[in-house]
Design an enzyme around this catalytic site. Structure first.
Site, mmCIF file in Angstrom:
data_model
loop_
_atom_site.group_PDB
_atom_site.id
_atom_site.type_symbol
_atom_site.label_atom_id
_atom_site.label_comp_id
_atom_site.label_asym_id
_atom_site.label_seq_id
_atom_site.Cartn_x
_atom_site.Cartn_y
_atom_site.Cartn_z
ATOM 1 N N LEU A 129 47.187 22.355 -22.838
ATOM 2 C CA LEU A 129 46.517 22.586 -21.573
ATOM 3 C C LEU A 129 47.358 23.627 -20.862
ATOM 4 O O LEU A 129 48.501 23.366 -20.492
ATOM 5 C CB LEU A 129 46.391 21.301 -20.758
ATOM 6 C CG LEU A 129 45.385 21.316 -19.602
ATOM 7 C CD1 LEU A 129 43.989 21.679 -20.086
ATOM 8 C CD2 LEU A 129 45.353 19.980 -18.880
ATOM 9 N N ASP A 130 46.817 24.830 -20.684
ATOM 10 C CA ASP A 130 47.586 25.984 -20.228
ATOM 11 C C ASP A 130 48.253 25.739 -18.880
ATOM 12 O O ASP A 130 47.808 24.904 -18.091
ATOM 13 C CB ASP A 130 46.690 27.214 -20.118
ATOM 14 C CG ASP A 130 46.081 27.613 -21.450
ATOM 15 O OD1 ASP A 130 46.703 27.329 -22.477
ATOM 16 O OD2 ASP A 130 44.988 28.208 -21.438
ATOM 17 N N ILE A 131 49.274 26.544 -18.595
ATOM 18 C CA ILE A 131 50.023 26.414 -17.352
ATOM 19 C C ILE A 131 49.127 26.609 -16.139
ATOM 20 O O ILE A 131 49.347 25.980 -15.090
ATOM 21 C CB ILE A 131 51.213 27.410 -17.333
ATOM 22 C CG1 ILE A 131 52.150 27.115 -16.150
ATOM 23 C CG2 ILE A 131 50.716 28.855 -17.316
ATOM 24 C CD1 ILE A 131 53.456 27.895 -16.208
ATOM 25 N N SER A 133 45.943 25.766 -15.996
ATOM 26 C CA SER A 133 44.818 24.838 -16.103
ATOM 27 C C SER A 133 45.273 23.453 -15.670
ATOM 28 O O SER A 133 46.456 23.128 -15.688
ATOM 29 C CB SER A 133 44.288 24.777 -17.538
ATOM 30 O OG SER A 133 43.857 26.046 -17.976
#
Length: 253
Positions: A129-131, A133
């Protein structure tokens, strides 16, 4: 502890037992090595305790009661990850999401265990889960569960709410559902639909690096907000931002 080698096996024949265990979803390879060294693994009815032992690819592999109990005791945590935290190995200047797994951030009910530092031992994110997001992030000590959620053959849905800028015609929406490639590899079919004028709903069964943002770029959209709201049968629900809870015994992905 003595080791009874599986019938017909030699140190150079067959496949490593730890590899077979991981491929069959019994546990991760790391956990398999631990179980083998503890003497908790049986191959065709023979106890195996020497690391690197190989067996026929079709051999029957089982765990004794101690190994089964250890599997059942492995913890899984659900976290509502905020923006600004990285889900995996942190880069310089970045804060890992696992740092939020502290007693002051736990959502408790009368029948859930309380945080203990051992909860952090071997805890790893099951998926990206991207930074930039937010949303549901699963962290687990259970290699079998991680494989179920993010392994190459995983069939578990991940649902996202994605706010976008730009114009998207019918052809672009069709491509988001199926037809795009990233890094010269075709993407698996997805389910993508409009929820309102500026928000899409994505349902994926894979998690390539920054996949949704890159998919949107390919059809002329810019992502300005991304939130994961469901993994399999489990929804983020009302779990507060930055807080976490244990997976309950009755819950399944």
């Amino acid at each position: 502890m003595s080791t009874a080698a599986p019938a017909g096996s030699t140190p150079q024949a067959g496949v490593r037992i730890s590899k077979l265990m991981a491929e069959r979803g019994l546990c991760s390879r790391r956990n398999a090595d631990d179980y083998i060294s503890r003497g908790w693994v049986f191959v065709d009815g023979h106890r195996v305790s020497e690391l690197g032992t190989r067996a026929d690819p079709n051999a029957e592999i089982t765990l004794d009661r101690q190994g089964q109990a250890d599997q059942q005791s492995r913890l899984t945590i659900l976290l509502h990850k905020p923006i600004g935290y990285v889900s995996g190995q942190p880069e310089p200047g970045c804060t890992p999401a696992v740092s939020l797994i502290q007693p002051e951030n736990q959502v408790c009910s009368p029948d859930t265990p309380l945080f203990h530092p051992t909860c952090l031992r071997g805890l790893a994110p099951a998926g990206r889960l991207d930074i930039d997001s937010t949303g549901l992030l699963v962290l687990t000590q259970d290699g079998r569960l991680a494989r179920h959620l993010i392994g190459a053959e995983s069939q578990v849905d991940k649902e996202y709410l994605v706010r976008v800028q730009g114009q998207l015609d019918a052809r672009g929406l069709a491509l988001l559902n199926h037809g795009l490639s990233l890094d010269d590899r075709k993407l698996k079919p997805a389910r993508v639909e409009w929820l309102n004028d500026d928000q899409l709903r994505f349902v994926l069964r894979e998690g390539r690096k920054r996949q949704i943002r890159r998919m949107c770029e390919l059809v002329g959209l810019r992502v300005i907000g991304l939130k994961r709201v469901r993994i399999g049968a489990l929804r983020l629900g009302d779990l507060p931002l930055g807080q976490w809870r244990f997976l309950r015994p009755d819950e399944r992905f």
